[in-house]
Scaffold this active site. Structure first.
Site, PDB file in Angstrom:
ATOM      1  N   LYS A 277       9.259  19.222  -3.890  1.00 32.05           N
ATOM      2  CA  LYS A 277      10.071  20.367  -3.476  1.00 32.05           C
ATOM      3  C   LYS A 277      11.329  19.885  -2.757  1.00 32.05           C
ATOM      4  O   LYS A 277      12.432  20.291  -3.054  1.00 32.05           O
ATOM      5  CB  LYS A 277       9.228  21.272  -2.573  1.00 32.05           C
ATOM      6  CG  LYS A 277       9.969  22.465  -2.043  1.00 32.05           C
ATOM      7  CD  LYS A 277       9.056  23.414  -1.282  1.00 32.05           C
ATOM      8  CE  LYS A 277       9.896  24.462  -0.564  1.00 32.05           C
ATOM      9  NZ  LYS A 277       9.094  25.443   0.157  1.00 32.05           N
ATOM     10  N   GLU A 283       6.378   9.169   0.259  1.00 32.60           N
ATOM     11  CA  GLU A 283       5.408   8.641  -0.714  1.00 32.60           C
ATOM     12  C   GLU A 283       5.897   8.865  -2.137  1.00 32.60           C
ATOM     13  O   GLU A 283       5.903   7.960  -2.976  1.00 32.60           O
ATOM     14  CB  GLU A 283       4.048   9.336  -0.549  1.00 32.60           C
ATOM     15  CG  GLU A 283       3.328   9.030   0.739  1.00 32.60           C
ATOM     16  CD  GLU A 283       3.651  10.044   1.834  1.00 32.60           C
ATOM     17  OE1 GLU A 283       4.753  10.647   1.803  1.00 32.60           O
ATOM     18  OE2 GLU A 283       2.794  10.213   2.730  1.00 32.60           O
ATOM     19  N   GLY A 337       5.131  24.669  -0.691  1.00 32.73           N
ATOM     20  CA  GLY A 337       4.618  23.561  -1.499  1.00 32.73           C
ATOM     21  C   GLY A 337       3.197  23.799  -1.983  1.00 32.73           C
ATOM     22  O   GLY A 337       2.880  23.645  -3.161  1.00 32.73           O
ATOM     23  N   ARG A 338       2.321  24.190  -1.054  1.00 38.19           N
ATOM     24  CA  ARG A 338       0.911  24.352  -1.439  1.00 38.19           C
ATOM     25  C   ARG A 338       0.679  25.615  -2.256  1.00 38.19           C
ATOM     26  O   ARG A 338      -0.419  25.841  -2.752  1.00 38.19           O
ATOM     27  CB  ARG A 338       0.032  24.334  -0.183  1.00 38.19           C
ATOM     28  CG  ARG A 338       0.412  25.360   0.872  1.00 38.19           C
ATOM     29  CD  ARG A 338      -0.250  25.042   2.202  1.00 38.19           C
ATOM     30  NE  ARG A 338       0.205  25.896   3.294  1.00 38.19           N
ATOM     31  CZ  ARG A 338       1.259  25.655   4.047  1.00 38.19           C
ATOM     32  NH1 ARG A 338       2.014  24.611   3.819  1.00 38.19           N
ATOM     33  NH2 ARG A 338       1.589  26.482   5.032  1.00 38.19           N
ATOM     34  N   GLU A 424      -3.751  23.584   5.614  1.00 36.21           N
ATOM     35  CA  GLU A 424      -2.335  23.428   5.990  1.00 36.21           C
ATOM     36  C   GLU A 424      -1.750  24.789   6.373  1.00 36.21           C
ATOM     37  O   GLU A 424      -0.825  24.868   7.167  1.00 36.21           O
ATOM     38  CB  GLU A 424      -1.538  22.796   4.838  1.00 36.21           C
ATOM     39  CG  GLU A 424      -0.185  22.244   5.267  1.00 36.21           C
ATOM     40  CD  GLU A 424       0.472  21.340   4.224  1.00 36.21           C
ATOM     41  OE1 GLU A 424       0.349  20.106   4.319  1.00 36.21           O
ATOM     42  OE2 GLU A 424       1.108  21.876   3.300  1.00 36.21           O
ATOM     43  N   HIS A 455     -27.326  17.032  -4.133  1.00 38.24           N
ATOM     44  CA  HIS A 455     -27.925  15.712  -3.893  1.00 38.24           C
ATOM     45  C   HIS A 455     -27.098  14.908  -2.904  1.00 38.24           C
ATOM     46  O   HIS A 455     -27.212  13.688  -2.829  1.00 38.24           O
ATOM     47  CB  HIS A 455     -28.060  14.965  -5.221  1.00 38.24           C
ATOM     48  CG  HIS A 455     -28.994  15.670  -6.153  1.00 38.24           C
ATOM     49  ND1 HIS A 455     -30.350  15.463  -6.137  1.00 38.24           N
ATOM     50  CD2 HIS A 455     -28.773  16.632  -7.080  1.00 38.24           C
ATOM     51  CE1 HIS A 455     -30.929  16.247  -7.035  1.00 38.24           C
ATOM     52  NE2 HIS A 455     -29.991  16.967  -7.621  1.00 38.24           N
ATOM     53  N   LYS A 580       4.732  11.748  10.327  1.00 40.27           N
ATOM     54  CA  LYS A 580       5.808  11.218   9.472  1.00 40.27           C
ATOM     55  C   LYS A 580       6.851  10.504  10.320  1.00 40.27           C
ATOM     56  O   LYS A 580       7.345   9.436   9.963  1.00 40.27           O
ATOM     57  CB  LYS A 580       6.501  12.352   8.703  1.00 40.27           C
ATOM     58  CG  LYS A 580       5.685  12.983   7.592  1.00 40.27           C
ATOM     59  CD  LYS A 580       6.524  14.040   6.870  1.00 40.27           C
ATOM     60  CE  LYS A 580       5.683  14.909   5.957  1.00 40.27           C
ATOM     61  NZ  LYS A 580       6.416  16.044   5.405  1.00 40.27           N
TER      62      LYS A 580
END
Ligand code: F6P
Length: 706
Positions: A277, A283, A337-338, A424, A455, A580
């Protein structure tokens, strides 16, 4: 505009925080039928960002100004607090005996069957929760969202991810502009581009069809698309449409993830989609530069134009990166973004892999749930009910976590996506006006597909802590199997667990029942299940693109409902910033130490002497970093050959790579088999030469053990 009175309240766009926190105000502002529109003073032309901040939409309303109020101060909140005592006297196994109650706690909407009878609620609880919704002005807040009000007040933005899946004939206004035509402009561009890639009209620089796609992005620019891709990749009609194609994701800045996502890929057939975005995420940008180096090393500079495209709101930075903005697919700051999977962020990779029609079906599913959320009465409204139940569990019963348990392997990446969407969004400590919350908001999410989770962590849910569970199942499998002479088809076997687990959790097993079964006395307490563990069950027709869209939107809106009730801003994420900033400082120091202070590395040196405390780090971090930087040649674990990425630091990128990724990976594997400890990144460096490493700073060479 409504008539002004002496007690009138003037609302500016900048004041949207207090608007959201002011129940009386919001209902007036947000009601679609209201004569008051936040956009009424804007012309229809597109409003630029600078214009945006200078324009003040003013509206006077007749209600008195009410200072922002915490929801926990409302009588509706206190009523629920009091009600907890009543509920604590009940047990689900008794509540489940009341058929009328159960029937009232089952809803159906557009093929989704929703059973919340195994929640620790009575009809009275639901009534009180609906009162809470009223007190929080939930209706006004939902309307404000759909109407483009800047409900993300700390960033002064609308929250309109619903527009990214709007039908062409819908109208959704943000800042005075109907955004639906812009949304469809991008969707049309995606359709045309993806068709060209899929039919080979658009080829790579060497004339090959681009059959492989690597989507580089992180967080919301990764998790949603990965979830949807995973969900569709096992659907037989999607498999057909994706024949001969492959979609991979690269998210982590860990070079291992670069290796994993590029292994076996032929750059001549690879299209890289950089999804960010902001186009500033550290990263993503390093990964994008890394993969660009890989492409250029094989195909030359001109490869970028044909092999790299972008999805971003920041076309300026896309251009600076070297990608032609013509090959960029935009979206807007009103898409968080999410919440961006329905924008080009998800739709471009999905359309490339499955064709645009599949992506469109997914959008239609999401859009149908948006309509339901916007129009259904709260007592029938699936996202509202789910959101209210979560608030009940978190804020009143004290259950801080929730497990997302899809009985469908295709939804393996659903929980990780919802982790971001929920945590978030609602992991906040202050109300929308900045007041510290006197209660804890937010919910912790985790999950695995059933039956794998059974399990793994179900032990804790059955006999340890109380964690409300979402059981999600489908009537039909994407991959039905029946083996002759088996008692049931494989999907029925899976679903036997889907039906059994919620009852096991709700009813439990008493010592008396165990004794009746002649369980040895010393095991009775160990085998006792207290029960009374809440869950919901969601049953959908089949895991199709449409239902995946419905599920996505259902959970997005559920999260919004929780945030609206808690009175927080679910659409900003300041909590990710501090880490950050600190990483930037560490990066600078690491770069300095590697480059400028070779003395401090490459030789055994007491890590405590690196003086990193002088660089402003505390003792603990200074020691930890020094240990990291110090040579550890004596340590057994250091004898690995870590040469994998060394050639990345050469002046000409990784141009010295002259073995294919697959060959090199095989070579690496063979070397490992042969007893030498070569790292898994061997393939990326391929045939390393002195030239490849010549320009690496001394400290980096040391790190790579060159
Ligand atoms: O982790 C913070 C965050 O800003 C997320 O909200 C976002 O989804 C992610 O980083 C990626 O951001 P971008 O798409 O701008 O690269």
């Amino acid at each position: 505009m409504l008539a002004s009175t002496t007690n009138s309240c003037v609302v500016s766009r900048k004041q949207s925080a207090s608007v959201m926190a002011c129940p009386a105000l919001t209902s007036k502002i947000a009601a679609p039928s209201s004569k008051l529109s936040m956009h009424s003073s804007f012309s229809a032309k597109k409003v630029s960002h600078s214009e945006k901040s200078s324009v003040t939409a003013q509206a006077t309303i007749s209600k008195p100004v009410k200072s922002p109020q915490l929801i926990s101060d409302e009588p509706a909140w206190s009523a629920l607090k009091k009600h907890v005592d009543e509920i604590n006297k009940t047990h689900l196994k008794d509540l489940m005996k009341d058929d009328a109650r159960v029937d009232s706690l089952i809803k159906e909407s557009n093929g989704i069957y929703f059973d919340y009878s195994r929640q620790r609620v009575t009809p009275k609880t639901i009534k009180l929760l609906l009162d809470l919704a009223e007190a929080a002005n939930l209706r006004g807040k939902i309307d404000a969202m759909f109407n483009g009000v800047h409900i993300n007040s700390t960033e002064d933005r609308s929250v309109l991810h619903v527009a990214t899946r709007a039908r062409r004939d819908q109208k959704i206004v943000a800042d005075g502009v109907d955004v639906v035509p812009e949304v469809w402009q991008v969707l049309d561009k995606i359709q045309s581009f993806s068709e060209k890639i899929r039919n080979g009209e658009w080829k790579g620089v060497t004339g090959k069809k681009l059959r492989k796609v690597v989507a580089i992005g992180i967080g919301g620019s990764f998790l949603g698309p990965l979830f949807v891709h995973t969900a569709l990749s096992t659907d037989s009609s999607c498999i057909e449409k994706a024949k001969g194609r492959e979609l991979r994701f690269l998210a982590n800045v860990d070079p291992i993830d670069v290796a994993t996502s590029l292994v076996d890929l032929d750059p001549e057939e690879t299209l890289v989609v950089v999804v960010s975005k902001t186009f500033t995420t550290a990263e993503t940008m390093l990964n994008a530069r890394t993969v660009r180096s890989w492409l250029v090393s094989k195909l030359g500079e001109k490869a970028v134009a044909k092999h790299m495209v972008a999805v971003s709101t920041n076309l300026k930075l896309v251009k600076e990166f070297g990608i032609d903005p013509e090959n960029a697919f935009g979206f807007w700051d009103w898409v968080g973004g999410r919440y961006s999977v329905c924008s080009a962020v998800g739709i471009l990779p999905l359309a490339l892999q499955y064709g645009f029609d599949v992506a469109k079906e997914f959008l239609e599913g999401a859009n149908s749930m948006d309509d339901h959320f916007k129009t259904a009465p709260f007592s029938e409204n699936l996202p509202v009910l789910l959101g209210l139940l979560s608030v009940w569990n978190v804020s009143f019963l004290g259950y801080a976590a929730k497990a997302i348990l899809p009985y469908c392997q295709a939804l393996a990446k659903f929980a990780p996506h919802i982790q971001q969407v929920d945590m978030e969004s609602n992991g906040k400590g202050v109300a929308i006006d900045g007041t510290p919350l006197p209660f804890e908001a937010g919910e912790m999410d985790f999950g695995e597909p059933g039956t794998n989770g059974q399990h793994s962590f179900y032990q804790l849910i059955h006999q340890g802590r109380t964690i409300p569970c979402d059981f999600i199942g489908f009537k039909k499998s994407q991959q039905p199997v029946y083996i002759k002479d088996e008692k049931v088809a494989n999907h029925d076997e899976l679903m036997s667990n889907f039906f059994a687990q919620p009852d096991a959790l709700a009813y439990g097993k008493t010592p008396a029942e165990l004794r009746a079964e002649k369980v040895k006395e010393d095991l009775v307490s160990h085998k006792t299940f207290l029960g009374n563990k809440p869950s919901v069950s969601l049953l959908l027709p089949v895991c199709s693109p449409y239902s995946v869209g419905q599920l996505l939107s259902l959970y997005e809106h559920r999260v919004a409902v929780q945030g609206f009730i808690w009175g927080i801003n679910s659409f900003d994420q300041w909590g990710v910033e501090l880490g950050k900033v600190l990483a930037t400082k560490v990066r600078r120091v690491l770069a300095g130490k590697r480059k400028l202070d070779p003395e401090s590395v490459g030789e055994k040196k007491d890590p405590n002497q690196m003086n990193l405390q002088n660089e402003g780090f505390n003792r603990s971090t200074a020691r930890l970093m020094s240990w990291y930087l110090a040579s550890d040649l004596d340590s057994k674990s250091s004898h690995r050959n870590r040469q994998g990425i060394c050639s990345m630091f050469s002046s000409n990128g990784i141009s010295n790579v002259d073995t294919s990724a697959r060959d090199a990976m095989k070579a690496g594997a063979m070397l490992r088999e042969g007893g030498e400890e070569h790292g898994p990144l061997q393939w990326l460096a391929g045939n390393k030469t002195a030239a490849a490493t010549a320009e690496a700073p001394a400290g980096i060479k040391e790190q790579l053990r060159m």
